[in-house]
Design a protein around this motif. Sequence first.
Motif, short mmCIF file in Angstrom:
data_model
loop_
_atom_site.label_atom_id
_atom_site.label_comp_id
_atom_site.label_asym_id
_atom_site.label_seq_id
_atom_site.Cartn_x
_atom_site.Cartn_y
_atom_site.Cartn_z
N ALA A 1 0.83 -1.21 0.00
CA ALA A 1 0.00 0.00 0.00
C ALA A 1 0.86 1.25 0.00
O ALA A 1 0.55 2.24 -0.68
CB ALA A 1 -0.93 0.01 1.22
N ALA A 2 1.95 1.24 0.75
CA ALA A 2 2.85 2.39 0.78
C ALA A 2 3.48 2.60 -0.58
O ALA A 2 3.68 3.72 -1.03
CB ALA A 2 3.92 2.19 1.84
N ALA A 3 3.80 1.49 -1.27
CA ALA A 3 4.42 1.60 -2.58
C ALA A 3 3.49 2.21 -3.61
O ALA A 3 3.92 2.76 -4.61
CB ALA A 3 4.86 0.21 -3.05
N GLN A 4 2.19 2.12 -3.39
CA GLN A 4 1.23 2.63 -4.35
C GLN A 4 0.97 4.12 -4.16
O GLN A 4 0.36 4.76 -5.02
CB GLN A 4 -0.09 1.86 -4.20
N GLN A 5 1.43 4.69 -3.06
CA GLN A 5 1.19 6.10 -2.81
C GLN A 5 2.14 6.95 -3.65
O GLN A 5 3.19 6.51 -4.08
CB GLN A 5 1.39 6.41 -1.33
N HIS A 6 1.76 8.20 -3.88
CA HIS A 6 2.60 9.14 -4.61
C HIS A 6 3.24 10.10 -3.62
O HIS A 6 2.68 10.40 -2.57
CB HIS A 6 1.77 9.91 -5.64
N ALA A 7 4.42 10.58 -3.98
CA ALA A 7 5.08 11.55 -3.13
C ALA A 7 4.24 12.82 -3.05
O ALA A 7 3.61 13.24 -4.01
CB ALA A 7 6.46 11.86 -3.68
N ALA A 8 4.24 13.45 -1.88
CA ALA A 8 3.45 14.65 -1.67
C ALA A 8 4.05 15.84 -2.40
O ALA A 8 5.25 15.90 -2.66
CB ALA A 8 3.37 14.95 -0.17
N GLN A 9 3.20 16.80 -2.74
CA GLN A 9 3.65 18.00 -3.42
C GLN A 9 4.37 18.92 -2.45
O GLN A 9 4.02 19.02 -1.27
CB GLN A 9 2.47 18.73 -4.05
N LEU A 10 5.36 19.64 -2.98
CA LEU A 10 6.13 20.56 -2.16
C LEU A 10 5.35 21.83 -1.87
O LEU A 10 4.45 22.21 -2.63
CB LEU A 10 7.43 20.92 -2.87
N PRO A 11 5.69 22.52 -0.79
CA PRO A 11 5.06 23.81 -0.51
C PRO A 11 5.28 24.81 -1.64
O PRO A 11 6.26 24.73 -2.39
CB PRO A 11 5.77 24.27 0.77
N VAL A 12 4.39 25.76 -1.73
CA VAL A 12 4.50 26.81 -2.75
C VAL A 12 5.62 27.77 -2.36
O VAL A 12 5.77 28.15 -1.20
CB VAL A 12 3.17 27.58 -2.86
N THR A 13 6.44 28.13 -3.35
CA THR A 13 7.46 29.16 -3.16
C THR A 13 7.39 30.12 -4.33
O THR A 13 6.99 29.74 -5.44
CB THR A 13 8.88 28.56 -3.09
N LYS A 14 7.80 31.35 -4.10
CA LYS A 14 7.77 32.33 -5.20
C LYS A 14 8.95 32.15 -6.14
O LYS A 14 8.96 32.71 -7.24
CB LYS A 14 7.73 33.75 -4.64
N ASN A 15 9.95 31.38 -5.70
CA ASN A 15 11.13 31.14 -6.51
C ASN A 15 11.21 29.68 -6.91
O ASN A 15 10.97 28.80 -6.08
CB ASN A 15 12.40 31.52 -5.74
N LYS A 16 11.57 29.40 -8.17
CA LYS A 16 11.71 28.02 -8.60
C LYS A 16 12.93 27.36 -7.96
O LYS A 16 12.91 26.17 -7.65
CB LYS A 16 11.82 27.96 -10.12
N PHE A 17 14.00 28.15 -7.80
CA PHE A 17 15.20 27.63 -7.15
C PHE A 17 15.17 28.09 -5.70
O PHE A 17 15.19 29.29 -5.42
CB PHE A 17 16.46 28.16 -7.84
N VAL A 18 15.13 27.12 -4.78
CA VAL A 18 14.90 27.49 -3.39
C VAL A 18 16.21 27.60 -2.61
O VAL A 18 17.18 26.88 -2.87
CB VAL A 18 13.95 26.50 -2.68
#
Length: 274
Positions: free
Chosen positions: A17-34
């Motif tokens: 079941a864990a293998a079937q999950q997708h990685a969570a989305q990252l928080p929103v940032t105003k810059n693409k390079f953090v």
Amino acid sequence: MKGIFLFAGALIFIHTAAAQQHAAQLPVTKNKFVVIAHRGNHVNVPENTVAAVEATIQAGADYAELDLRTTRDGKLVLMHDATVNRTTNGKGKVSDLTLEEIRKLVVSSKDGKTYQVPTFEEALNAARGKVNIYLDFKEADVTTTVQQLKAAGMEKQVVVYLNKETQYAPWQKTAPAIPLMSSVPDEVKTPEQLQLLLGKIHLSILDNVTDSAMLTIARKLHVAIWLDAQTPTEGPAEWDAVLRKGVQGIQSDHPEALVNYLNKNHLRDGIIFR
């Protein structure tokens, strides 16, 4: 970050079941390079303090990296080391001291001002709506941590760095929407092994992938790479070396200088490799 997420036998024993999950989305940032401020921006104020969080915001960084530990009476505080010896005027393990005892300590500082070891709640309140948190999950209870994140309205402004294999399942079960980060274990040495690992263990970020072929796998699987640049001589040479790899972020001991360098060179979106 020097911690290693040791997936001993993980490729075999992770639940389907864990293998079937997708990685969570990252928080929103105003810059693409953090830009991540290591232990908060502690150039002029002590690490892992509210002042370091505030200095991170002032520097224009995207994340304050903070270390979480638990006191003897179950309270969450910021502290990198297992003991208070290095950063305060006290002695002893965080886990052996009560919150009241820790709050009486004075954090060592360069500026002569008085600083306290902050609670996690205080750090979250300082960051809320202003900067994301890169939470180095040293020793704490997942449920309590998530409760405090939600109470502060910060559950969408955090990524969690895992130091132990045993931390993965509780985070996936308790807060599957919070993105997780760790290091590739030493035994994963080839692109094929990395792809197999990331098919079983769903991480949103890795911090120690530098090989070009393995970077290609990470991009293919939409896993971000944030590399450490903290060295005694940290500066443009270290930053350029990271940028040339086409990764998505840098953790720095000098976040304000790094932000200024990126802005000056029009690199806030990084160097994109296609």
